[in-house]
Scaffold this motif. Structure first.
Motif, PDB file in Angstrom:
ATOM      1  N   MET A   1       0.834  -1.191   0.000  1.00 22.82           N
ATOM      2  CA  MET A   1       0.000   0.000   0.000  1.00 22.82           C
ATOM      3  C   MET A   1       0.876   1.250   0.000  1.00 22.82           C
ATOM      4  O   MET A   1       1.906   1.301   0.671  1.00 22.82           O
ATOM      5  N   GLN A   2       0.461   2.264  -0.761  1.00 23.32           N
ATOM      6  CA  GLN A   2       1.203   3.511  -0.852  1.00 23.32           C
ATOM      7  C   GLN A   2       0.280   4.696  -0.586  1.00 23.32           C
ATOM      8  O   GLN A   2      -0.822   4.767  -1.124  1.00 23.32           O
ATOM      9  N   MET A   3       0.719   5.596   0.271  1.00 22.09           N
ATOM     10  CA  MET A   3      -0.030   6.814   0.520  1.00 22.09           C
ATOM     11  C   MET A   3       0.203   7.781  -0.639  1.00 22.09           C
ATOM     12  O   MET A   3       1.361   8.030  -1.004  1.00 22.09           O
ATOM     13  N   PRO A   4      -0.862   8.316  -1.261  1.00 19.48           N
ATOM     14  CA  PRO A   4      -0.658   9.268  -2.356  1.00 19.48           C
ATOM     15  C   PRO A   4       0.198  10.452  -1.920  1.00 19.48           C
ATOM     16  O   PRO A   4       0.119  10.909  -0.775  1.00 19.48           O
ATOM     17  N   GLU A   5       1.012  10.946  -2.835  1.00 20.03           N
ATOM     18  CA  GLU A   5       1.887  12.079  -2.514  1.00 20.03           C
ATOM     19  C   GLU A   5       1.077  13.323  -2.156  1.00 20.03           C
ATOM     20  O   GLU A   5       1.508  14.137  -1.345  1.00 20.03           O
ATOM     21  N   GLN A   6      -0.095  13.461  -2.752  1.00 14.67           N
ATOM     22  CA  GLN A   6      -0.989  14.565  -2.415  1.00 14.67           C
ATOM     23  C   GLN A   6      -2.426  14.069  -2.505  1.00 14.67           C
ATOM     24  O   GLN A   6      -2.788  13.326  -3.414  1.00 14.67           O
ATOM     25  N   GLY A   7      -3.241  14.481  -1.548  1.00 12.67           N
ATOM     26  CA  GLY A   7      -4.641  14.094  -1.540  1.00 12.67           C
ATOM     27  C   GLY A   7      -5.544  15.306  -1.629  1.00 12.67           C
ATOM     28  O   GLY A   7      -5.127  16.383  -2.069  1.00 12.67           O
ATOM     29  N   ILE A   8      -6.797  15.124  -1.180  1.00 15.18           N
ATOM     30  CA  ILE A   8      -7.743  16.243  -1.216  1.00 15.18           C
ATOM     31  C   ILE A   8      -8.468  16.420   0.118  1.00 15.18           C
ATOM     32  O   ILE A   8      -9.423  17.185   0.216  1.00 15.18           O
ATOM     33  N   TYR A   9      -8.008  15.721   1.155  1.00 19.90           N
ATOM     34  CA  TYR A   9      -8.673  15.810   2.455  1.00 19.90           C
ATOM     35  C   TYR A   9      -7.695  16.242   3.540  1.00 19.90           C
ATOM     36  O   TYR A   9      -6.528  15.843   3.539  1.00 19.90           O
ATOM     37  N   TYR A  10      -8.195  17.019   4.476  1.00 19.62           N
ATOM     38  CA  TYR A  10      -7.467  17.253   5.721  1.00 19.62           C
ATOM     39  C   TYR A  10      -8.361  16.804   6.862  1.00 19.62           C
ATOM     40  O   TYR A  10      -9.589  16.880   6.784  1.00 19.62           O
ATOM     41  N   SER A  11      -7.743  16.296   7.927  1.00 21.90           N
ATOM     42  CA  SER A  11      -8.489  15.713   9.037  1.00 21.90           C
ATOM     43  C   SER A  11      -7.949  16.268  10.346  1.00 21.90           C
ATOM     44  O   SER A  11      -6.785  16.038  10.698  1.00 21.90           O
ATOM     45  N   VAL A  12      -8.792  17.008  11.057  1.00 27.25           N
ATOM     46  CA  VAL A  12      -8.390  17.612  12.325  1.00 27.25           C
ATOM     47  C   VAL A  12      -9.645  18.055  13.060  1.00 27.25           C
ATOM     48  O   VAL A  12     -10.656  18.390  12.437  1.00 27.25           O
ATOM     49  N   ASN A  13      -9.593  18.056  14.383  1.00 31.47           N
ATOM     50  CA  ASN A  13     -10.721  18.531  15.183  1.00 31.47           C
ATOM     51  C   ASN A  13     -10.665  20.062  15.255  1.00 31.47           C
ATOM     52  O   ASN A  13      -9.981  20.631  16.098  1.00 31.47           O
ATOM     53  N   GLU A  14     -11.389  20.701  14.348  1.00 34.96           N
ATOM     54  CA  GLU A  14     -11.323  22.163  14.238  1.00 34.96           C
ATOM     55  C   GLU A  14     -11.989  22.874  15.411  1.00 34.96           C
ATOM     56  O   GLU A  14     -11.838  24.088  15.554  1.00 34.96           O
TER      57      GLU A  14
END
Length: 338
Positions: free
Chosen positions: A202-215
């Motif tokens: 499995m490889q993590m894409p170099e760039q994605g479209i999501y950010y994940s954080v408790n804003e």
């Protein structure tokens, strides 16, 4: 009939590859150890599946060493891990999020070669609302007696992990692990009761479209994190990012591994040293991220380089694709040097 590869078969194949490439004979000890982990997680999975039908939902009524309300399933998951792994002669110590001190065994260094560190049920407070939860584990090799005590072996930096993994309990139950030779994913097939290879290398894409954080905690973040998230939302990396936050670390990380992007758990004014635990949350996930081509830091240094001082030590945790993590470092450095 389609050929399948179980996780135990996969480990044996990797051991055969080790023999071919290095000439070192694999003893099979690690595959026996991993079978203890998979057995425990299948027990946990079965209990979760019946959670609404039996008295295992809700809190026990006591706090664990973290000062958090222990859920009934936390207790069950911890007991399952301790039981299944404690029976393996190769285990010298077990370190759990739920226990204040390590559980040690009177086994000499030749027999008790490994230390297991784990969070038995990450995100357990989400069980009541049927949200994904998981198990995280890390395997360390015990140091020879002349190089360090058992206690010192437990507090090794993350780059010395010999294996790490997690299980996501969701619509399907998925095991992801690495031994330093790529990241491999397995899905539990309930018809045969085995984890079957479903994602190899499995490889993590170099760039994605999501950010994940408790804003909801944004007001307490250092300025660099606030400006970074704003930049992502406004398309500063050439894409307009969408927010995805589940609140179960394993589930949020699993999505980041598959889809790319970035997961953040920054320090706050109230928790300046971060909230996630270094040994059994950040280290194993950082090892997997790096093996999958991603990057993991505490905002200032590589997670795997941090030298632990206690088994329940906390840390800020930032993990994601190379493009997002380079931009994060620039944002944080810019604030620090301004």
């Amino acid at each position: 009939m389609a050929m399948i590869t179980t996780v135990q078969q996969h480990i044996l194949q990797q051991q055969q590859e080790l023999l071919k490439s290095t000439g070192r004979e694999a003893s099979g000890t690690f595959s026996w150890l991993l079978s203890g982990i998979t057995l425990a997680t299948k027990m946990i999975e079965a209990k979760i599946r019946s959670a609404g039908l039996s008295d295992v939902l809700g809190a026990v009524g006591v706090e664990n060493v973290q000062g958090e309300q222990q859920q009934k399933l936390d207790v069950y998951a911890n007991q399952a891990m301790l039981h299944c792994l404690g029976l393996r002669d190769s285990v010298a110590a077990l370190v759990s999020e739920e226990d204040e001190e390590p559980v040690t065994f009177n086994r000499d260094a030749e027999t008790g070669k490994y230390i297991l560190v784990f969070d038995p049920l990450d995100g357990s407070s989400n069980i009541d609302v049927n949200v994904n939860v998981g198990t995280i584990f890390s395997v360390l090799r015990r140091m020879p007696a002349e190089l360090g005590t058992l206690e010192e072996s437990i507090l090794q930096p993350g780059f010395r992990q010999v294996a790490a993994g997690y299980v996501v309990y969701g619509p399907s139950t998925v095991l992801v692990y690495t031994t330093g030779n790529g990241v491999h994913g397995f899905t539990l097939d309930p018809k045969i009761g085995a984890f079957v290879l479903s994602n190899e290398r499995m490889q993590m894409p170099e760039q994605g479209i999501y950010y994940s954080v408790n804003e909801a905690n944004a007001a307490g973040w250092p300025e660099g994190y606030r400006s970074y998230v704003t930049m992502l939302r406004e398309g500063g990396l050439g894409k307009t990012y969408s927010s995805r936050y589940i609140g179960s670390l394993v589930a949020d990380f699993h999505r980041t591994l598959l889809k790319g992007g970035v997961f953040l758990y920054p320090p706050t004014e109230k928790q300046s040293k971060g909230k996630l635990r270094l040994l059994y949350e950040a280290n194993p996930l950082a090892f997997i991220a790096e093996q999958g081509g991603g990057v993991a830091t505490n905002g200032a240094e590589r997670i795997l380089e941090i030298r632990p001082t206690g088994i329940h030590q906390r840390t800020p945790f930032c993990v994601g694709g190379r493009r997002e993590m380079e931009a994060l470092q620039s944002a944080l450095t810019g604030v620090l040097t301004a």
